[in-house]
Design a protein around this motif. Sequence first.
Motif, PDB file in Angstrom:
ATOM      1  N   ALA A 102      -1.433  14.114  -5.381  1.00 15.96           N
ATOM      2  CA  ALA A 102      -2.158  13.285  -6.345  1.00 15.96           C
ATOM      3  C   ALA A 102      -2.820  12.095  -5.664  1.00 15.96           C
ATOM      4  O   ALA A 102      -3.985  11.765  -5.935  1.00 15.96           O
ATOM      5  CB  ALA A 102      -1.193  12.806  -7.429  1.00 15.96           C
TER       6      ALA A 102
ATOM      7  N   LEU B  18      -6.860  10.942  -5.322  1.00 13.36           N
ATOM      8  CA  LEU B  18      -7.323   9.589  -5.636  1.00 13.36           C
ATOM      9  C   LEU B  18      -8.087   8.974  -4.471  1.00 13.36           C
ATOM     10  O   LEU B  18      -9.020   8.189  -4.671  1.00 13.36           O
ATOM     11  CB  LEU B  18      -6.129   8.703  -6.000  1.00 13.36           C
ATOM     12  CG  LEU B  18      -5.549   8.849  -7.405  1.00 13.36           C
ATOM     13  CD1 LEU B  18      -4.289   8.010  -7.543  1.00 13.36           C
ATOM     14  CD2 LEU B  18      -6.573   8.452  -8.461  1.00 13.36           C
TER      15      LEU B  18
ATOM     16  N   TYR C 264      -5.708  17.358  -9.726  1.00 10.94           N
ATOM     17  CA  TYR C 264      -6.753  16.651 -10.467  1.00 10.94           C
ATOM     18  C   TYR C 264      -6.160  15.984 -11.711  1.00 10.94           C
ATOM     19  O   TYR C 264      -6.493  14.845 -12.052  1.00 10.94           O
ATOM     20  CB  TYR C 264      -7.856  17.623 -10.898  1.00 10.94           C
ATOM     21  CG  TYR C 264      -8.703  18.186  -9.784  1.00 10.94           C
ATOM     22  CD1 TYR C 264      -8.745  17.599  -8.527  1.00 10.94           C
ATOM     23  CD2 TYR C 264      -9.473  19.326  -9.988  1.00 10.94           C
ATOM     24  CE1 TYR C 264      -9.528  18.132  -7.507  1.00 10.94           C
ATOM     25  CE2 TYR C 264     -10.264  19.867  -8.984  1.00 10.94           C
ATOM     26  CZ  TYR C 264     -10.281  19.267  -7.745  1.00 10.94           C
ATOM     27  OH  TYR C 264     -11.058  19.809  -6.747  1.00 10.94           O
ATOM     28  N   MET C 265      -5.263  16.713 -12.412  1.00 13.57           N
ATOM     29  CA  MET C 265      -4.632  16.144 -13.603  1.00 13.57           C
ATOM     30  C   MET C 265      -3.763  14.949 -13.233  1.00 13.57           C
ATOM     31  O   MET C 265      -3.805  13.903 -13.895  1.00 13.57           O
ATOM     32  CB  MET C 265      -3.778  17.208 -14.301  1.00 13.57           C
ATOM     33  CG  MET C 265      -4.529  18.425 -14.794  1.00 13.57           C
ATOM     34  SD  MET C 265      -3.376  19.638 -15.514  1.00 13.57           S
ATOM     35  CE  MET C 265      -4.478  20.992 -15.884  1.00 13.57           C
ATOM     36  N   TYR C 266      -2.956  15.121 -12.174  1.00 16.37           N
ATOM     37  CA  TYR C 266      -2.117  14.017 -11.699  1.00 16.37           C
ATOM     38  C   TYR C 266      -2.967  12.776 -11.416  1.00 16.37           C
ATOM     39  O   TYR C 266      -2.651  11.659 -11.860  1.00 16.37           O
ATOM     40  CB  TYR C 266      -1.412  14.404 -10.400  1.00 16.37           C
ATOM     41  CG  TYR C 266      -0.316  15.431 -10.498  1.00 16.37           C
ATOM     42  CD1 TYR C 266       0.439  15.593 -11.659  1.00 16.37           C
ATOM     43  CD2 TYR C 266      -0.008  16.229  -9.401  1.00 16.37           C
ATOM     44  CE1 TYR C 266       1.453  16.533 -11.720  1.00 16.37           C
ATOM     45  CE2 TYR C 266       1.013  17.168  -9.445  1.00 16.37           C
ATOM     46  CZ  TYR C 266       1.737  17.323 -10.612  1.00 16.37           C
ATOM     47  OH  TYR C 266       2.750  18.247 -10.662  1.00 16.37           O
ATOM     48  N   ALA C 267      -4.027  12.980 -10.649  1.00 15.90           N
ATOM     49  CA  ALA C 267      -4.853  11.855 -10.216  1.00 15.90           C
ATOM     50  C   ALA C 267      -5.504  11.154 -11.404  1.00 15.90           C
ATOM     51  O   ALA C 267      -5.611   9.923 -11.429  1.00 15.90           O
ATOM     52  CB  ALA C 267      -5.923  12.348  -9.236  1.00 15.90           C
ATOM     53  N   GLY C 268      -5.927  11.931 -12.406  1.00 17.47           N
ATOM     54  CA  GLY C 268      -6.532  11.326 -13.587  1.00 17.47           C
ATOM     55  C   GLY C 268      -5.574  10.400 -14.311  1.00 17.47           C
ATOM     56  O   GLY C 268      -5.949   9.290 -14.734  1.00 17.47           O
ATOM     57  N   LEU C 269      -4.312  10.824 -14.450  1.00 22.22           N
ATOM     58  CA  LEU C 269      -3.321   9.982 -15.127  1.00 22.22           C
ATOM     59  C   LEU C 269      -2.975   8.756 -14.297  1.00 22.22           C
ATOM     60  O   LEU C 269      -2.809   7.649 -14.835  1.00 22.22           O
ATOM     61  CB  LEU C 269      -2.068  10.807 -15.418  1.00 22.22           C
ATOM     62  CG  LEU C 269      -2.231  11.926 -16.455  1.00 22.22           C
ATOM     63  CD1 LEU C 269      -0.982  12.792 -16.520  1.00 22.22           C
ATOM     64  CD2 LEU C 269      -2.536  11.350 -17.835  1.00 22.22           C
TER      65      LEU C 269
ATOM     66  N   TRP D 212      -4.963   7.314 -12.159  1.00 19.67           N
ATOM     67  CA  TRP D 212      -6.141   6.452 -12.202  1.00 19.67           C
ATOM     68  C   TRP D 212      -6.130   5.557 -13.444  1.00 19.67           C
ATOM     69  O   TRP D 212      -6.632   4.436 -13.416  1.00 19.67           O
ATOM     70  CB  TRP D 212      -7.386   7.328 -12.182  1.00 19.67           C
ATOM     71  CG  TRP D 212      -8.675   6.551 -12.191  1.00 19.67           C
ATOM     72  CD1 TRP D 212      -9.273   5.919 -11.134  1.00 19.67           C
ATOM     73  CD2 TRP D 212      -9.518   6.322 -13.330  1.00 19.67           C
ATOM     74  NE1 TRP D 212     -10.437   5.311 -11.544  1.00 19.67           N
ATOM     75  CE2 TRP D 212     -10.609   5.545 -12.886  1.00 19.67           C
ATOM     76  CE3 TRP D 212      -9.454   6.698 -14.663  1.00 19.67           C
ATOM     77  CZ2 TRP D 212     -11.633   5.143 -13.739  1.00 19.67           C
ATOM     78  CZ3 TRP D 212     -10.460   6.299 -15.528  1.00 19.67           C
ATOM     79  CH2 TRP D 212     -11.534   5.531 -15.063  1.00 19.67           C
ATOM     80  N   LEU D 213      -5.510   6.077 -14.515  1.00 17.93           N
ATOM     81  CA  LEU D 213      -5.388   5.278 -15.740  1.00 17.93           C
ATOM     82  C   LEU D 213      -4.310   4.217 -15.635  1.00 17.93           C
ATOM     83  O   LEU D 213      -4.113   3.422 -16.564  1.00 17.93           O
ATOM     84  CB  LEU D 213      -5.085   6.200 -16.926  1.00 17.93           C
ATOM     85  CG  LEU D 213      -6.200   7.166 -17.346  1.00 17.93           C
ATOM     86  CD1 LEU D 213      -5.705   8.126 -18.422  1.00 17.93           C
ATOM     87  CD2 LEU D 213      -7.421   6.400 -17.837  1.00 17.93           C
TER      88      LEU D 213
ATOM     89  N   ALA E 176       3.514   9.923 -14.851  1.00 14.37           N
ATOM     90  CA  ALA E 176       2.288  10.735 -14.782  1.00 14.37           C
ATOM     91  C   ALA E 176       2.596  12.159 -14.348  1.00 14.37           C
ATOM     92  O   ALA E 176       2.070  13.120 -14.925  1.00 14.37           O
ATOM     93  CB  ALA E 176       1.294  10.081 -13.819  1.00 14.37           C
TER      94      ALA E 176
ATOM     95  N   PHE F  67     -15.322  18.149  -5.538  1.00 13.73           N
ATOM     96  CA  PHE F  67     -14.360  17.388  -6.335  1.00 13.73           C
ATOM     97  C   PHE F  67     -13.185  16.822  -5.529  1.00 13.73           C
ATOM     98  O   PHE F  67     -12.539  15.873  -5.978  1.00 13.73           O
ATOM     99  CB  PHE F  67     -13.809  18.273  -7.458  1.00 13.73           C
ATOM    100  CG  PHE F  67     -14.855  18.784  -8.399  1.00 13.73           C
ATOM    101  CD1 PHE F  67     -15.586  17.910  -9.185  1.00 13.73           C
ATOM    102  CD2 PHE F  67     -15.131  20.142  -8.499  1.00 13.73           C
ATOM    103  CE1 PHE F  67     -16.564  18.373 -10.058  1.00 13.73           C
ATOM    104  CE2 PHE F  67     -16.097  20.617  -9.362  1.00 13.73           C
ATOM    105  CZ  PHE F  67     -16.820  19.740 -10.137  1.00 13.73           C
TER     106      PHE F  67
END
Length: 457
Positions: free
Chosen positions: A62, A66, A87-92, A94-95, A102, A274
């Motif tokens: 993750a 990032l 990608y899912m890990y990194a999105g959470l 990033w929030l 996460a 990506f």
Amino acid sequence: MLTGAVLVIGVLLALLAQWRDWRPSLTTAILVGIAVRVLIMYTSAIDSWQPVDFMESFKPAAVAVLNGQDPVLGSEGGWHFLPMIPYMYAGLMWLGIPWEWAGRLVTVIADIALIPLVAKLAGGPKAGLRAFQYALNPLVIMIACIHGQVEPVALAFGVAAFVVARGRGSLDRPGIATDLVAKARSGLAAYGVGGSARRSVTMLRRALRPVDRETIVRGVFAGVLMGLALTAKSWPIWLIPGMLLLLPNLRSRIAALVFTGAVPVFFLVTLPIFAGTALNQIPEVIRQMGGIRPIVGEWGWTPWFTGGNWELWAFGAALGTYLIYLSVIVVILLWRRADPIDMTIAILLIFMVVTPRLGAQYLTWFMPFLVARPTRFAWPAIIGVSVWAGYGYLYMTQFGDTPWWLLHADWSRASIVLLPILVAAMPWGRMVSKGALHPGALDPRVRPLTGAGVPPA
């Protein structure tokens, strides 16, 4: 103690629901599943102990995303799958969500999504009961909420592919012998086994002719979902035969197979876009994704050759791999006339019996299918593997390295007791489907292959 108490109470409620024939609503099942998973996720996220791979393999993947790096190379091989889940890990992250939350949110959300999917897979008047039982399944709760393993993500897409592929119609579908083979025989009878090449081409074109556009769209949608399951992890390849058999005609199966392969290829070729992977790094990424070390000694028959410890045993790993291929072929032949879901249950259970290497998360593979279509020994198998995994997650993790290894030696070897229970849980009484032979009973949009000189099946 809290986690163990919640899991035991959940099992008792699931068994009581079976005994009393409760029919809770799907909403009730989902709310119960959310409550239990949020509680166990909370106690796991704030715990001082965290799973090693969760922290040292999944988190670096993750962080790599990032930082604009490839998750496989950035985690130094700790992550050896395609990048969808990082990608899912990194999105959470990033929030601003801490990793301990996460990482688990991804798997918990996927496991909650499986509750209505199990209801859909089960169908009929007991759909709510099966969803309720899955909501309280102790093994999947531990895997999703404590370990944070990604099996629930692969399963959510895989089970959704089965639901889409089956579509409307009877809940019991015939397998190979009563569907594909019967149609092939009728076609041969109509055109002659030794017919000319022109007649053979005509028969093939008839087989490829779509019944209607909707079945092709269904095949494409099912294939995309199965492709996403394969993007999460590689093991859902064992689900592909069942999904294909649930589709109504050859053309929809071809469409599903094409899109099943296209989705992982898409995630691979878009790595430079990506994930920041350089083009010359892609061969190394592929090599690392396929480079799994032959570590055995965790489960089944191999710990009895390794003293209950992990060991790099190439011969045992190779022997087990050949046993898997042979056993799966035998199972497909034995269950060729079964409902494709039952054939899938048999494939996944025999895998657990003969595999040389297994982590506790593997035992979730068959859970949605076995809960949706339980056999006589389904719950002994579910409780057995849950107790075995729970001993590892809840008890052994209370000890340091040396006591843990001593406990592991007995724990891993004790798993051999579960193998005959898993064999007994296979759908032995459902080797021939109860599904009707005429196509209209399978799918109201499929027209029988009769007329134009073709005799009815």
